[in-house]
Design an enzyme around this catalytic site. Structure first.
Site, PDB file in Angstrom:
ATOM      1  N   GLU A  27      25.862  30.320  37.301  1.00 40.15           N
ATOM      2  CA  GLU A  27      25.395  31.539  36.641  1.00 40.15           C
ATOM      3  C   GLU A  27      23.916  31.813  36.873  1.00 40.15           C
ATOM      4  OE1 GLU A  27      26.780  33.974  34.856  1.00 40.15           O
ATOM      5  OE2 GLU A  27      28.807  33.221  35.078  1.00 40.15           O
ATOM      6  N   HIS A  67      25.853  37.419  41.226  1.00 38.26           N
ATOM      7  CA  HIS A  67      26.903  36.542  41.750  1.00 38.26           C
ATOM      8  C   HIS A  67      27.201  36.895  43.203  1.00 38.26           C
ATOM      9  CE1 HIS A  67      27.896  34.401  38.157  1.00 38.26           C
ATOM     10  NE2 HIS A  67      28.273  35.468  37.473  1.00 38.26           N
ATOM     11  N   HIS A  93      38.797  31.173  27.841  1.00 38.42           N
ATOM     12  CA  HIS A  93      37.857  30.439  28.683  1.00 38.42           C
ATOM     13  C   HIS A  93      38.231  28.967  28.803  1.00 38.42           C
ATOM     14  CE1 HIS A  93      35.220  33.900  28.378  1.00 38.42           C
ATOM     15  NE2 HIS A  93      34.349  33.329  29.179  1.00 38.42           N
ATOM     16  N   ILE A  94      38.589  28.337  27.701  1.00 41.17           N
ATOM     17  CA  ILE A  94      38.797  26.889  27.739  1.00 41.17           C
ATOM     18  C   ILE A  94      40.266  26.483  27.763  1.00 41.17           C
ATOM     19  CG2 ILE A  94      36.601  26.561  26.543  1.00 41.17           C
ATOM     20  CD1 ILE A  94      38.183  25.691  24.066  1.00 41.17           C
ATOM     21  N   PHE A  95      41.183  27.419  27.509  1.00 37.21           N
ATOM     22  CA  PHE A  95      42.593  27.049  27.491  1.00 37.21           C
ATOM     23  C   PHE A  95      43.410  27.680  28.621  1.00 37.21           C
ATOM     24  CE2 PHE A  95      41.497  26.436  22.891  1.00 37.21           C
ATOM     25  CZ  PHE A  95      41.581  25.054  22.915  1.00 37.21           C
ATOM     26  N   GLY A 130      38.705  28.192  33.622  1.00 42.15           N
ATOM     27  CA  GLY A 130      38.087  26.970  34.123  1.00 42.15           C
ATOM     28  C   GLY A 130      36.981  26.400  33.283  1.00 42.15           C
ATOM     29  N   TYR A 131      36.907  26.743  32.007  1.00 43.46           N
ATOM     30  CA  TYR A 131      35.765  26.346  31.195  1.00 43.46           C
ATOM     31  C   TYR A 131      35.999  25.183  30.256  1.00 43.46           C
ATOM     32  CZ  TYR A 131      33.053  30.387  32.633  1.00 43.46           C
ATOM     33  OH  TYR A 131      32.347  31.293  33.358  1.00 43.46           O
ATOM     34  N   HIS A 145      24.112  41.749  36.686  1.00 40.12           N
ATOM     35  CA  HIS A 145      24.653  40.394  36.549  1.00 40.12           C
ATOM     36  C   HIS A 145      25.672  40.099  37.649  1.00 40.12           C
ATOM     37  CE1 HIS A 145      26.138  36.895  34.076  1.00 40.12           C
ATOM     38  NE2 HIS A 145      27.214  37.124  34.819  1.00 40.12           N
ATOM     39  N   GLU A 146      26.658  40.968  37.779  1.00 36.66           N
ATOM     40  CA  GLU A 146      27.706  40.722  38.776  1.00 36.66           C
ATOM     41  C   GLU A 146      27.154  40.778  40.193  1.00 36.66           C
ATOM     42  OE1 GLU A 146      30.295  39.492  37.699  1.00 36.66           O
ATOM     43  OE2 GLU A 146      30.111  40.073  35.603  1.00 36.66           O
TER      44      GLU A 146
END
Length: 824
Positions: A636, A610, A738-740, A743-744, A606-607
């Site tokens: 992704e 990227h 992730h969201i707080f 960047g998600y 996976h990495e």
């Protein structure tokens, strides 16, 4: 979907600096003072010198493990197993020798002097910092010598210089590429490279002395510079003039993408707001930065605060040797000097490598419950409670959106993504509907199996039972134990097979280049990537092993240098890209190599996906090269695409050989791995959908201070997305980094969005015939020349259509996961 995937995936230079600076404070506050033990040897002068997922994303993404994966560092999804240089002495304008590696007629690229030269005293009014390694001219980042004491003065000096450079640009700006984009890229890249060193080392060396942050580590000028750049009207007007000029139609796709992104980002940064509203906008931005930093610190502190000391081995019966070894190693680090895997004592923590084995293997149900409850309530009480911080973040994001003329923050986030709020919700509902009945069947099968063992909890399975009994069912159904597979997956052989696959698909050779670039730990390897003619095209670092005392868990990829025409020198057309990959495998023990679980194998693939998109780009415009400028919900694609090859026979059999005997993985085991791929696919899919839906709900429909609390929203969403709804006391949102704090925000759906893209992309190889070597190579070259090559220089939908011949369809993803209705 990334990776890295928030903040909209920015394509432009302004966004790059803005995003880098947004997370400046938490990184500095956590930066390690401990220097790496390994320094690369000096390279003789005279040779060609060597020369940060995507620039903006680069500093945003935080890595998480299977339960918490993009900063840029393209982190993995919360469920995913896959879950981003100076030489021995500081060299000025010298060109280090090749030292026998990657020698080629094509010169290597060096770090442009403009990117990291010492800062003149006149630029900031401070004394020159000639000895600060961050401010030197180097061929490779000085990972081995940078210490915490270098960061504050170095970044302050750099910010002062960049402010002066920005003022000069604004005074002379012209609506031309050489007079606008190139000098702007130099400003942004300079910060990216220098700050990239700090951001790279931060999660790898975090001494207690750096926590909590002190006021002297804060940079009040940082936010000012961020906002100055994002709201520069001279730069904004110059980009508008380019778009409105008669030459617009003659610009390349990449140039148009850069200009359009810069204009859109400037608007999103508040450039068009009137003075009073712009001042309010700026206050919101500064406050959001502080809150995001505090959220992240609370999660880290809460995670580290929990320790469960176990003396009686019966309490942890069932844990595999690797988990016992890690628990004993953790105990040693906590002062239990004589702790061993066999005799203990053992310390369990909430870090994923410790948490997950307990949930999967511990027979002690009360222990599982205790650890589970601690995990889902991290950072939700006392001084570390993130509840109020979440409410403030959501309120400020909504206010920001209203100032910019949007109905909610989700609309702001979607401005620079492939999807719209409606399209994202439509996909999630389609996947939820396809996953719900299979997930119900998963649960019934689990209950039936547990009842067959006469387990006391069989008739009332709770959250802390699911992973344990799922693992037992998987072992029974497929006769596969992850720990039993480790001897077949040694890290050296896995890497050899991965590099061989890259050769087959993309016609590149990957060679060791250890000793050429300084590294931050003796376990870090350095590699050179060559094209079919033997010319270097990229380089990357690989840090594979877990170091619990100084390295955070998870896996991530990040950029070090991006490919860029602007930073070419010595007659070389472009600066070559450099990436780094970080994983957390079990280290070698004695003569035994690092032995991996199959999930860890998937993580490395996976990495590497990227990294390939960063390294194999053919895009020379630095703002849209590699992962830079790619929409957040598309980044992704290559990483998840590469995971598919772990199940392809030739690839798997090339890496799955017993480390002692060389015996290949038995055919029946391979077949079981294939069958197990869809095990509990409906349940796993719903888990990701839950995270995605709650994210969009909080950023589109939730009213801060309204009739529902954030936890009531989570419970409401959970009734539709989880067959066992969350516990009433579940406070997972308090650690949803992730969201707080990454960047998600209004972007977690992008994991599923990219899954659709990646599965459909891999289906092109299936259509061509996976046993047809010629067809596989031809399809691989097409993937390389489109998905990997274009970077952010073309819209991702256009790139996908050029590769696949049509728009993406979720059919392949549902088929791969066994979620298509029978007969479909």
């Amino acid at each position: 979907m990334r990776r890295s995937r928030g903040v909209a995936a920015p394509c432009g230079l302004v966004a790059l600096v803005v995003v880098v600076l947004v997370l400046l404070m938490p990184v500095i506050s956590m930066f390690a003072a401990t220097a790496a033990t390994t320094r690369a040897p000096s390279l003789a002068a005279g040779s060609r010198s060597l020369c940060a997922v995507r620039a903006a994303r680069s500093s945003l993404l935080r890595a998480h493990s299977a339960h918490g994966h993009l900063r840029k560092s393209l982190p993995c999804a919360l469920w995913s197993s896959s879950f981003s240089f100076c030489l021995a002495g500081i060299h000025r304008s010298t060109s280090p020798a090749s030292a026998g590696f990657c020698s080629s007629a094509t010169p290597h690229l060096s770090m442009a002097a403009a990117a990291a030269t010492p800062v003149p005293a006149s630029a900031s009014g401070e004394e020159s910092l000639d000895s600060n390694p961050l401010l030197q001219d180097f061929a490779f980042p000085p990972f081995d010598v940078v210490q915490a004491k270098d960061v504050v003065p170095g970044i302050r000096k750099l910010l002062g210089t960049l402010e002066a450079d920005l003022l000069e640009l604004e005074s002379k700006v012209q609506p031309t590429w050489p007079a606008l984009v190139e000098p702007l890229e130099r400003i942004v890249d300079r910060l990216q490279v220098v700050w990239g060193i700090v951001i790279t080392l931060k999660p790898l060396r975090i001494p207690p002395s750096c926590v909590p942050p002190s006021k002297k580590c804060r940079f009040p000028d940082k936010v000012k510079f961020q906002l100055r750049l994002g709201q520069s009207k001279p730069i904004y007007n110059a980009f508008k003039a380019i778009k409105e000029s008669s030459s617009w139609s003659t610009l390349s796709d990449a140039h148009k993408r850069i200009v359009e992104a810069q204009i859109k980002e400037a608007v999103l940064n508040g450039v068009a707001l009137e003075d009073a509203k712009r001042e309010q906008f700026n206050k919101i931005e500064q406050e959001l930065e502080k809150l995001s930093q505090k959220f992240s610190e609370n999660v880290l502190d809460a995670t580290k605060k929990f320790e469960k000391l176990i003396i009686d081995k019966k309490e942890i019966e069932g844990l595999p040797p690797s988990a016992l070894g890690l628990a004993a190693q953790t105990a040693v680090s906590k002062g239990h000097e004589n702790a061993t895997a066999e005799s203990g004592p053992w310390v369990i923590t909430l870090d994923a490598p410790s948490f997950l084995p307990v949930m999967q293997h511990a027979k002690n149900r009360s222990l599982r419950e205790e650890i589970y409850r601690a995990y889902i309530t991290r950072a939700s009480n006392g001084d570390l409670d993130n509840t109020a911080i979440i409410s403030q973040i959501l309120q400020l994001r909504l206010e920001k959106a209203k100032l910019l003329g949007y109905n909610n923050y989700a609309e702001v986030s979607m401005e620079m993504k492939m999807a719209t709020v409606e399209k994202a919700e439509e996909l999630l509902e389609k996947l939820r509907s396809a996953s719900w009945n299979p997930a119900l069947k998963d649960l019934e099968e689990l209950k039936t199996f547990a009842q067959g063992t006469r387990a006391q909890e069989a008739d009332n399975l709770r959250h802390w039972d699911i992973q344990f009994w799922s693992e037992r069912l998987r072992e029974s159904k497929y006769d596969i134990k992850e720990e039993d597979l480790r001897p077949f997956f040694s890290l050296p052989r896995v890497m050899d097979g991965l590099f061989s696959l890259a050769k087959t698909l993309f016609d590149v050779d990957i060679e060791p280049a250890n000793g050429v670039a300084p590294v931050w730990n003796k376990d870090v390897s350095f590699y050179c990537v060559k094209d079919s003619s033997g010319n270097p095209v990229a380089y990357f670092y690989f840090d594979p092993y877990s170091r619990p005392s100084e390295k955070r868990g998870g896996a991530w990829m990040d950029e070090v240098f991006s490919r860029s025409r602007v930073f070419s020198r010595d007659g070389v057309p472009v600066r070559l890209p450099i990436a780094h990959m970080v994983c957390n495998q079990t280290p070698p023990v004695g003569d035994k190599p690092s032995l991996m679980t199959f999930r860890e194998v998937e993580t490395v693939f996976h990495e590497f996906g990227h990294a390939l998109q960063h390294m194999l780009t053919k895009q020379d415009e630095g703002l849209v090269a590699g992962i830079r400028g790619i929409e957040w919900d598309a980044v992704e694609l290559p990483s998840q695409f590469m995971e598919n090859w772990c199940y392809q026979r030739d690839t798997l059999m090339s890496i799955a050989k017993h480390y002692e005997t060389g015996e290949p993985l038995p055919e029946e085991v391979y077949q079981k791995l294939l069958a197990a791929r869809t095990f509990r696919a409906g349940s796993l899919s719903l888990r990701q959908i839950h995270f995605s839906v709650i994210d969009l709900e909080l950023h589109s429909n939730y009213i801060p201070g309204g009739p529902e609390t954030i936890y009531e929203v989570d419970q409401r969403v959970g009734k539709r997305t989880q067959v066992i709804p969350p516990l009433p006391e579940d406070r997972f949102l308090c650690s949803f980094s992730h969201i707080f704090s990454s960047g998600y925000a209004a972007g977690y759906y992008s994991y599923k969005w990219a899954e659709v893209l990646s599965a459909d992309a891999f289906s092109a190889f299936e259509d061509a015939g996976l046993e047809n070597d010629k067809a596989v190579k031809e399809t691989g070259r097409r993937f390389r020349d489109t998905v990997l090559a274009y970077g952010g220089g073309k819209p991702p939908l256009e790139v996908f259509v050029e590769f696949r011949g049509r728009e993406p369809s979720p059919e392949a993803l549902l088929r791969h996961n066994g979620l298509l209705p029978v007969g479909a």
